[in-house]
Design a protein around this motif. Structure first.
Motif, PDB file in Angstrom:
ATOM      1  N   ASN A   1       0.805  -1.218   0.000  1.00 53.81           N
ATOM      2  CA  ASN A   1       0.000   0.000   0.000  1.00 53.81           C
ATOM      3  C   ASN A   1       0.837   1.267   0.000  1.00 53.81           C
ATOM      4  O   ASN A   1       0.479   2.260   0.626  1.00 53.81           O
ATOM      5  CB  ASN A   1      -0.965   0.031   1.192  1.00 53.81           C
TER       6      ASN A   1
ATOM      7  N   PHE B   1       2.134   4.711  -1.725  1.00 48.75           N
ATOM      8  CA  PHE B   1       1.428   5.656  -2.595  1.00 48.75           C
ATOM      9  C   PHE B   1       2.157   5.687  -3.941  1.00 48.75           C
ATOM     10  O   PHE B   1       3.304   6.131  -4.009  1.00 48.75           O
ATOM     11  CB  PHE B   1       1.402   7.042  -1.951  1.00 48.75           C
TER      12      PHE B   1
ATOM     13  N   HIS C   1       2.115   7.412  -6.603  1.00 49.20           N
ATOM     14  CA  HIS C   1       2.444   8.658  -7.296  1.00 49.20           C
ATOM     15  C   HIS C   1       3.554   9.428  -6.590  1.00 49.20           C
ATOM     16  O   HIS C   1       3.857  10.551  -6.965  1.00 49.20           O
ATOM     17  CB  HIS C   1       1.198   9.526  -7.411  1.00 49.20           C
ATOM     18  N   MET C   2       4.128   8.829  -5.557  1.00 55.33           N
ATOM     19  CA  MET C   2       5.188   9.520  -4.816  1.00 55.33           C
ATOM     20  C   MET C   2       6.451   8.666  -4.817  1.00 55.33           C
ATOM     21  O   MET C   2       6.372   7.444  -4.829  1.00 55.33           O
ATOM     22  CB  MET C   2       4.774   9.695  -3.352  1.00 55.33           C
TER      23      MET C   2
ATOM     24  N   LEU D   1       5.827  12.056   3.980  1.00 51.21           N
ATOM     25  CA  LEU D   1       4.526  12.743   3.998  1.00 51.21           C
ATOM     26  C   LEU D   1       3.947  12.871   5.403  1.00 51.21           C
ATOM     27  O   LEU D   1       3.602  13.969   5.849  1.00 51.21           O
ATOM     28  CB  LEU D   1       3.534  12.001   3.082  1.00 51.21           C
TER      29      LEU D   1
ATOM     30  N   VAL E   1       1.843  15.500   9.872  1.00 52.91           N
ATOM     31  CA  VAL E   1       1.285  15.195  11.191  1.00 52.91           C
ATOM     32  C   VAL E   1       2.195  15.707  12.298  1.00 52.91           C
ATOM     33  O   VAL E   1       1.738  16.324  13.258  1.00 52.91           O
ATOM     34  CB  VAL E   1       1.063  13.678  11.350  1.00 52.91           C
TER      35      VAL E   1
ATOM     36  N   GLN F   1      -5.462   2.383  -0.059  1.00 52.86           N
ATOM     37  CA  GLN F   1      -4.667   3.612  -0.074  1.00 52.86           C
ATOM     38  C   GLN F   1      -5.103   4.543   1.048  1.00 52.86           C
ATOM     39  O   GLN F   1      -4.282   5.132   1.745  1.00 52.86           O
ATOM     40  CB  GLN F   1      -4.820   4.322  -1.432  1.00 52.86           C
TER      41      GLN F   1
ATOM     42  N   ALA G   1      -3.002   5.696   4.532  1.00 55.54           N
ATOM     43  CA  ALA G   1      -2.804   7.092   4.917  1.00 55.54           C
ATOM     44  C   ALA G   1      -3.351   7.356   6.321  1.00 55.54           C
ATOM     45  O   ALA G   1      -2.700   7.992   7.149  1.00 55.54           O
ATOM     46  CB  ALA G   1      -3.473   8.014   3.901  1.00 55.54           C
TER      47      ALA G   1
ATOM     48  N   LEU H   1      -2.540  10.542   9.173  1.00 59.07           N
ATOM     49  CA  LEU H   1      -2.963  11.683   8.348  1.00 59.07           C
ATOM     50  C   LEU H   1      -4.447  11.970   8.585  1.00 59.07           C
ATOM     51  O   LEU H   1      -5.241  11.047   8.782  1.00 59.07           O
ATOM     52  CB  LEU H   1      -2.742  11.377   6.867  1.00 59.07           C
TER      53      LEU H   1
ATOM     54  N   ASP I   1      -5.973  15.726   4.666  1.00 58.47           N
ATOM     55  CA  ASP I   1      -4.657  15.490   4.069  1.00 58.47           C
ATOM     56  C   ASP I   1      -4.657  14.214   3.232  1.00 58.47           C
ATOM     57  O   ASP I   1      -3.978  14.124   2.209  1.00 58.47           O
ATOM     58  CB  ASP I   1      -3.584  15.386   5.160  1.00 58.47           C
TER      59      ASP I   1
ATOM     60  N   ARG J   1      -6.163  15.178  -0.010  1.00 60.35           N
ATOM     61  CA  ARG J   1      -5.335  16.125  -0.755  1.00 60.35           C
ATOM     62  C   ARG J   1      -4.030  15.518  -1.271  1.00 60.35           C
ATOM     63  O   ARG J   1      -3.623  15.770  -2.407  1.00 60.35           O
ATOM     64  CB  ARG J   1      -5.036  17.320   0.156  1.00 60.35           C
ATOM     65  N   TYR J   2      -3.378  14.723  -0.443  1.00 60.76           N
ATOM     66  CA  TYR J   2      -2.047  14.243  -0.828  1.00 60.76           C
ATOM     67  C   TYR J   2      -2.038  12.820  -1.384  1.00 60.76           C
ATOM     68  O   TYR J   2      -1.111  12.442  -2.083  1.00 60.76           O
ATOM     69  CB  TYR J   2      -1.087  14.316   0.363  1.00 60.76           C
ATOM     70  N   VAL J   3      -3.050  12.034  -1.009  1.00 59.22           N
ATOM     71  CA  VAL J   3      -3.018  10.616  -1.400  1.00 59.22           C
ATOM     72  C   VAL J   3      -4.076  10.289  -2.457  1.00 59.22           C
ATOM     73  O   VAL J   3      -3.761   9.742  -3.512  1.00 59.22           O
ATOM     74  CB  VAL J   3      -3.194   9.702  -0.158  1.00 59.22           C
TER      75      VAL J   3
ATOM     76  N   PRO K   1      -4.491  13.262  -6.005  1.00 61.03           N
ATOM     77  CA  PRO K   1      -3.469  13.222  -7.071  1.00 61.03           C
ATOM     78  C   PRO K   1      -3.597  11.974  -7.949  1.00 61.03           C
ATOM     79  O   PRO K   1      -3.435  12.047  -9.165  1.00 61.03           O
ATOM     80  CB  PRO K   1      -2.146  13.213  -6.300  1.00 61.03           C
ATOM     81  N   GLN K   2      -3.925  10.850  -7.324  1.00 59.11           N
ATOM     82  CA  GLN K   2      -4.081   9.619  -8.110  1.00 59.11           C
ATOM     83  C   GLN K   2      -5.362   9.655  -8.931  1.00 59.11           C
ATOM     84  O   GLN K   2      -5.383   9.231 -10.092  1.00 59.11           O
ATOM     85  CB  GLN K   2      -4.114   8.401  -7.188  1.00 59.11           C
TER      86      GLN K   2
END
Lengths: 242, 269
Positions: free
Chosen positions: A91, A93, A95-96, A104, A109, B169, B173, B178, B182, B185-187, B190-191
């Motif tokens: 799992n 991410f 795209h990173m 992140l 956090v 996903q 997060a 998170l 967030d 917004r971040y996970v 974007p995908q």
């Protein structure tokens, strides 16, 4: 025995009509490494997910350092940093980059960039050259190590590991297990659902055999693997020994 | 060359030859048969007049720049509003329930009305309230009509993208601590946005064509300019020229969207 890090008291959980956990009691001491073994569907994964509140329990208590985090309405946000979890399917991410995957949560956090700390983690687990790569450019074993680093970057006191080698090709399992050995040597409290019996035998302080949503038998690895008392335990160990 | 490769090369040559011959036959039939139609001479004179074509083409191209401009300033508004509506529909906060209802009604309403009708209603109706200049401009209200319609579509496309991101996903997060915000917004976002790029490309092609509907409420863009030439020259060739100009933009854009779609499919299979 010191105060347990994590205690479960009569935890039950059902999905629709299927009762997956039927009253689990368990104490996990600080620094202890507990391996959950048992057939697929015996409730190992669900139990792990209840330990950090990812799955709300139906009944019973989950005490983290004495605080019941299973109380309905309890704010789990701050708790989640203290319990890291790593999943079977990584799992990450997609795209990173590996680095951003790890950075992140500390950034958002904890409000810290933590660059040196994160780079040190990558270096420690042999991934210093892969920080700028995307997950699909890494092997399964590398991805899973990044997932472990991602959880560690939040400085958890406890790590939950949900069959983290089950999705890996056999030749990649070793590198991930090495990571766990090092965490154990650091004194990390760990609960590990696994099918790697020889690994469980080697590293666990305690082995818990789950069957149909209950703890069927538990004890030291020597006792469970060499001298299982229950017929179901014996049967399971025979079936995986082949 | 392996035996298999030689066989496949031969099959391919054969297929290419059959395709070539069959295309030639169809083309020859069209070239021979169409001019035999009784009205062909009249149609050719009024739709395919080379002289008229050459004469109107530069002016039509200039008018088309207005279409491009309207398109260009509409797109950012469409995506901003579409994203806002998609997020409004996805929120689970009970205090924001009215926002969710609003999002659902918005999408139903503006996806359900033909664009041309909305252009008329907004473009004539709102300036009819007696707004002072420049607030009665058909550019403003025509743009508003396009933005309302297309943001509703974009909202649905984005929402489907958000829902297509696997729950694991989100779990990963959340387990890192998170916040929901967030995580989105971040996970997730974007995908999701990346995943729906091909669908949105198709949307943009449709929008570029629909900009011409603003001709009904005033702006002298390409369709209206072609109409003016048609009346002036008593010839329909300007419409054909306008169609050619549209195709020069939309065909490459559609091909690019298809390419992105295929690439996306290959990457996932």
């Amino acid at each position: 025995m010191p105060d347990p890090r994590l205690s479960l008291r009569g935890v039950t959980k059902s999905f629709d009509d299927v009762q997956v956990l039927r009253g689990i009691d368990m104490d996990i001491a600080p620094g202890e490494m507990v391996c959950l073994i048992g057939a697929s569907g015996s409730g190992k994964s669900t139990l792990l997910r209840c330990m950090n509140g990812l799955e709300p329990v139906d009944d019973g208590e989950v005490l983290l350092d004495g605080v019941d985090i299973a109380e309905p309405g309890f704010d789990l946000g701050p708790i989640r940093q203290r319990i890291g979890i790593v999943f079977q399917s990584f799992n990450l991410f997609p795209h990173m980059t590996a680095y951003d995957n790890v950075a992140l949560a500390p950034r958002r956090v904890l409000g810290e960039e933590a660059r040196e700390r994160i780079e040190a983690l990558f270096a420690r687990f042999g991934l210093a050259d892969h920080m700028r790569k995307y997950p699909d450019q890494l092997s399964g074993g590398q991805q899973q190590r990044v997932a472990v680093i991602r959880a560690l970057a939040m400085r958890p006191q406890t790590m939950l590991l949900d069959e983290i080698t089950s999705a890996l090709d056999p030749e990649l399992v070793g590198e991930v297990l090495d990571v766990l050995r090092r965490l154990r040597d650091d004194g990390m409290t760990m609960v590990l659902a696994t099918h790697e019996m020889s690994f469980a035998r080697e590293v666990a302080d305690r082995v818990v055999f789950m069957d149909q949503g209950v703890v069927a038998e538990e004890g030291t690895p020597e006792r469970i693997f060499s001298d299982p008392q229950r017929a179901r335990t014996q049967q399971f160990l025979r079936s995986v020994a082949r | 060359m392996t035996r298999r490769a030689a066989y496949e090369a031969q099959q391919k040559r054969r297929a290419n030859m059959i395709a070539g011959v069959s295309t030639m036959i169809v083309l020859a039939l069209v070239i021979v048969l169409v001019p035999l139609a009784p009205g062909w001479e009249a149609v050719r004179a009024s739709f395919f007049n080379g002289e008229v074509f050459v004469r109107v083409f530069p002016d039509l191209l200039r008018a088309f720049m207005l279409d491009v401009a309207i398109f260009a300033w509409s797109v950012p508004m469409i995506f901003a509003l579409g994203l806002a509506i998609a997020l409004a529909r996805g929120n689970a906060n009970p205090a924001l329930f009215p926002l969710r209802i609003f999002g659902a009604v918005y999408v139903d309403l503006f996806r359900g009305i033909p664009v041309v009708l909305l252009v008329y209603l907004v473009g004539f109706g709102i300036p009819g309230l007696g707004l002072p200049r420049p607030w009665n401009s058909p550019y403003i209200w025509g743009t508003v009509a396009l933005v309302l319609t297309y943001s509703a579509y974009v909202a649905e496309v984005l929402r489907s993208g958000i829902e297509s991101i696997h729950a694991s996903q989100r779990n990963a997060a959340i387990c890192l601590g998170l916040s929901e915000r967030d995580t989105m917004r971040y996970v997730i976002l974007p995908q999701a946005i990346r995943r729906v790029v091909p669908a949105n490309m198709n949307m943009l092609v449709a929008l570029q064509k629909d900009v011409a509907l603003l001709s009904f409420i005033g702006p002298v863009e390409i369709l209206r300019q072609a109409g003016i030439f048609k009346s002036l020259l008593a010839n329909f060739t300007p419409y054909v020229a306008a169609a050619v100009i549209f195709l020069c933009v939309t065909v490459p854009a559609t091909r690019y969207a298809d390419y992105l779609l295929n690439k996306d499919r290959d990457a996932r299979s």
